[in-house]
Write an enzyme that holds these catalytic residues in place. Structure first.
Site, mmCIF file in Angstrom:
data_model
loop_
_atom_site.group_PDB
_atom_site.id
_atom_site.type_symbol
_atom_site.label_atom_id
_atom_site.label_comp_id
_atom_site.label_asym_id
_atom_site.label_seq_id
_atom_site.Cartn_x
_atom_site.Cartn_y
_atom_site.Cartn_z
ATOM 1 N N ASP A 181 0.903 -1.149 0.000
ATOM 2 C CA ASP A 181 0.000 0.000 0.000
ATOM 3 C C ASP A 181 0.939 1.194 0.000
ATOM 4 O O ASP A 181 1.515 1.530 1.032
ATOM 5 C CB ASP A 181 -0.883 0.012 1.255
ATOM 6 C CG ASP A 181 -1.896 1.143 1.184
ATOM 7 O OD1 ASP A 181 -1.563 2.192 0.601
ATOM 8 O OD2 ASP A 181 -3.007 0.991 1.706
ATOM 9 N N HIS A 182 1.110 1.796 -1.170
ATOM 10 C CA HIS A 182 2.205 2.770 -1.284
ATOM 11 C C HIS A 182 2.010 3.978 -0.362
ATOM 12 O O HIS A 182 2.956 4.674 -0.032
ATOM 13 C CB HIS A 182 2.431 3.204 -2.737
ATOM 14 C CG HIS A 182 1.379 4.126 -3.262
ATOM 15 N ND1 HIS A 182 0.199 3.693 -3.805
ATOM 16 C CD2 HIS A 182 1.330 5.465 -3.291
ATOM 17 C CE1 HIS A 182 -0.524 4.728 -4.154
ATOM 18 N NE2 HIS A 182 0.135 5.825 -3.855
ATOM 19 N N GLU A 220 -8.663 14.244 -5.216
ATOM 20 C CA GLU A 220 -7.848 14.369 -6.433
ATOM 21 C C GLU A 220 -8.525 15.365 -7.357
ATOM 22 O O GLU A 220 -9.760 15.408 -7.424
ATOM 23 C CB GLU A 220 -7.776 13.017 -7.158
ATOM 24 C CG GLU A 220 -7.073 11.933 -6.379
ATOM 25 C CD GLU A 220 -7.090 10.617 -7.155
ATOM 26 O OE1 GLU A 220 -6.087 10.290 -7.772
ATOM 27 O OE2 GLU A 220 -8.134 9.946 -7.133
ATOM 28 N N ASP A 239 -10.938 1.654 -4.429
ATOM 29 C CA ASP A 239 -9.669 2.199 -4.907
ATOM 30 C C ASP A 239 -8.935 2.996 -3.826
ATOM 31 O O ASP A 239 -7.712 3.082 -3.843
ATOM 32 C CB ASP A 239 -9.966 3.103 -6.125
ATOM 33 C CG ASP A 239 -8.737 3.322 -6.981
ATOM 34 O OD1 ASP A 239 -8.050 2.327 -7.261
ATOM 35 O OD2 ASP A 239 -8.451 4.473 -7.339
ATOM 36 N N HIS A 244 -5.857 2.637 1.282
ATOM 37 C CA HIS A 244 -5.080 3.787 1.758
ATOM 38 C C HIS A 244 -5.705 4.484 2.964
ATOM 39 O O HIS A 244 -5.060 4.733 3.972
ATOM 40 C CB HIS A 244 -4.917 4.835 0.646
ATOM 41 C CG HIS A 244 -4.409 4.270 -0.640
ATOM 42 N ND1 HIS A 244 -3.403 3.340 -0.695
ATOM 43 C CD2 HIS A 244 -4.760 4.492 -1.927
ATOM 44 C CE1 HIS A 244 -3.163 3.027 -1.952
ATOM 45 N NE2 HIS A 244 -3.978 3.702 -2.717
ATOM 46 N N LYS A 344 -12.671 12.001 -7.038
ATOM 47 C CA LYS A 344 -11.956 12.475 -8.219
ATOM 48 C C LYS A 344 -12.632 13.740 -8.728
ATOM 49 O O LYS A 344 -13.784 14.010 -8.414
ATOM 50 C CB LYS A 344 -12.002 11.395 -9.301
ATOM 51 C CG LYS A 344 -11.145 10.190 -8.939
ATOM 52 C CD LYS A 344 -10.877 9.331 -10.144
ATOM 53 C CE LYS A 344 -9.934 8.207 -9.795
ATOM 54 N NZ LYS A 344 -8.558 8.643 -9.558
#
Ligand code: NAD
Length: 495
Positions: A181-182, A220, A239, A244, A344
């Site tokens: 999970d970056h 975003e 997503d 996250h 988004k």
């Protein structure tokens, strides 16, 4: 400490992730002398390349995406000596034999047996195939030296995540499985641990007695871009929230660990997920909001609505915005709402944690306008600004006693001269060293899926009649404001 000699087998070596993130990260680790003397990067893919043309492709990625800018000619030459390309099809068992030959050669030539990292930068449908084939050719057996890195998404729902976990655990030990999970590799996210557990100041007030509510907002400004086909089968909950946002929430809410061991930290994080209140039908109705963007104007340019994007169903029921109110049923957080939102095509790109403290018990200052009054707030900005701000009230200079809110700011850019590493640098180095602290454990992923399943199922089974319900360049649907406003709060936005 430098990691041991390492072989990176990058499945999907010619793909977007390798070009944009993985190779630039390895190159920067090389520049900063974190790579071991002996290492090999083996790019795997179906496309026809030789070593030179493959290196050229990767150099293009480094020049375009690396934080250190365009690659230095000599340094790139030194680094790229370690890169080779192996044309292979993940479905073809014979190709795995070629991989083991390459590994064997390194084992023979190098000073000590290498760590072998199988990095699965391919579509999720290939995860089981690759894992199974690695097992068949005995490239998974060595529990100390062999590791597998799994990219997101880890499963499409609870059932598929369980199946993938069962399959992986049938082949690998949990200590070999690195679920990425970056977000957990980001500096500001890791700093949450330092901030909470290396400062005496916050611990006594980090609970329901002092904290009124918490917000985690990941917005975003872009739309789905060229990922419409993928995104339409996924949506904002899958997503962003399942992985996250819940991971970040765990770091905010976890109990103090007794040490910095990976298992200890991961145990404390999973405790949070287990304590989170399950959503029944009423909670889905009252504590969640979904949205989908319509066309609009961004910086003077007309942009398409979600349903008009390439790859998206014109009658899509997929959410591009989600807001949820969570509760954590334990002593520390009883009745403290955790509001999360993500979307988004929002007005601003920002990932922010906002912790609002309770108001003063008694107000002694006369004539304070409500606009200038603000409760103490701690704002942790993850991106694009990397900062921690403590909002306090102060006296405005002048002859009368007027208060206004001011920020005590710790900004990474102003405080440190060194560039902060990219999340993938941290995570790849940890994978080489065998440190799983910043990777998700199997039970963590399943518990997070379990938590959001009732919302997912509800949203998928009921077509939203209001979609699209927010315009591009806005703050999401009005109902998202109502979700938090009915409790007397507002979504925090960076000034
Ligand atoms: P991509 O489509 O750009 O690349 C896919 C790679 O898989 C290519 O190298 C292709 O050659 C290879 N491939 C496809 N079929 C193959 C086969 N049969 N045999 C061998 N190789 C085959 O995809 P991507 O954007 O690089 O994403 C890869 C993974 O990483 C996905 O799971 C994605 O969800 C995840 N991910 C990507 C990003 C990103 O920024 N691109 C970010 C987070 C997660």
């Amino acid at each position: 400490i430098k990691p041991k000699p390492t072989i990176f087998m990058i499945f999907g070596g010619t793909g977007d992730l390798a070009e944009r993130k993985l190779i630039p990260a390895l190159y920067n680790l090389f520049l900063e002398k974190y790579m071991p003397k002996e290492f090999a990067i083996i790019g795997l893919g179906r496309t026809e390349y030789n070593d030179d043309s493959f290196k050229k492709l990767l150099l293009g990625g480094v020049n375009k995406f690396s934080r250190s800018g365009k690659a230095d000619k000599d340094k790139w030459a030194d680094f790229s000596k370690h890169i080779t390309y192996l044309k292979s099809d993940v479905n073809n068992e014979a190709d795995y034999k070629k991989m083991s030959d390459v590994i064997e050669k390194c084992e023979k030539d190098w000073s000590e047996p290498p760590i072998i990292i199988h990095y699965l930068a391919v579509a999720p449908k290939f995860f089981p195939i690759i894992a199974g084939n690695l097992a068949k050719v005995k490239l998974a057996d060595d529990t100390d030296r062999t590791r597998i890195v799994i990219e997101k998404p880890f499963g499409h729902d609870l059932q598929s995540a369980k199946e993938l976990n069962a399959l992986l655990k049938g082949i690998f030990a949990e200590t070999q499985i690195y679920r990425i999970d970056h977000y957990l590799g980001k500096e500001t996210v890791q700093n949450m641990l330092a901030f909470r557990f290396a400062n005496a100041l916050f611990e006594p007030i980090w609970n329901r007695n002092f904290i009124e509510h918490v917000q985690i907002s990941v917005t975003e400004d872009i739309g789905v871009e060229d990922r419409g086909g993928y995104y339409d089968g996924s949506g904002a909950l899958r997503d962003m929230v399942q992985n996250h946002i819940l991971q970040v929430l765990c770091l905010v809410a976890m109990e103090p660990p007794v040490n910095f061991d990976a298992e200890e930290i991961r145990n404390r994080k999973v405790d949070v997920l287990r304590a989170m209140r399950q959503f029944g039908p009423d909670e889905v109705r009252f504590n969640t909001v979904r949205g989908q963007y319509s066309e609009g104007w961004v910086k003077g340019e007309k942009v398409e609505g979600y349903r008009e994007e390439k790859g998206v169903d014109p009658e899509s029921n997929t959410e591009t915005f989600a807001a949820l109110k969570f509760f954590i049923d334990n002593w520390r957080w009883q009745n403290v709402p955790f509001y999360v939102r993500t979307g988004k095509r929002m007005h601003q790109k920002a990932s922010i944690i906002s912790i609002q403290f309770k108001d003063v018990p008694h107000l002694i200052f006369p004539n304070q306008s409500s606009e200038s009054w603000q409760q103490n707030r701690l704002i942790i900005s993850i991106q694009p600004e990397m900062s921690i701000r403590l909002q306090v009230q102060a006296k405005r200079p002048g002859l009368d006693m007027t208060l206004n809110p001011v920020d005590m700011v710790f900004n990474y850019d102003g405080t440190y001269e060194t560039d902060t590493p990219e999340a993938y640098e941290t995570l790849l180095l940890d994978a080489m060293k065998g440190d799983q602290t910043l990777f998700m454990r199997g039970d963590q992923v399943e518990t997070a899926w379990d938590l959001i399943m009732p919302v997912l199922e509800n949203w998928e089974s009921k077509k939203s009649i209001s979609f699209p319900n927010y315009s591009a360049d806005s703050w999401g649907p009005e109902t998202a404001e109502a979700l938090i406003a009915k409790d007397g709060f507002h979504w925090f936005t960076m000034p």
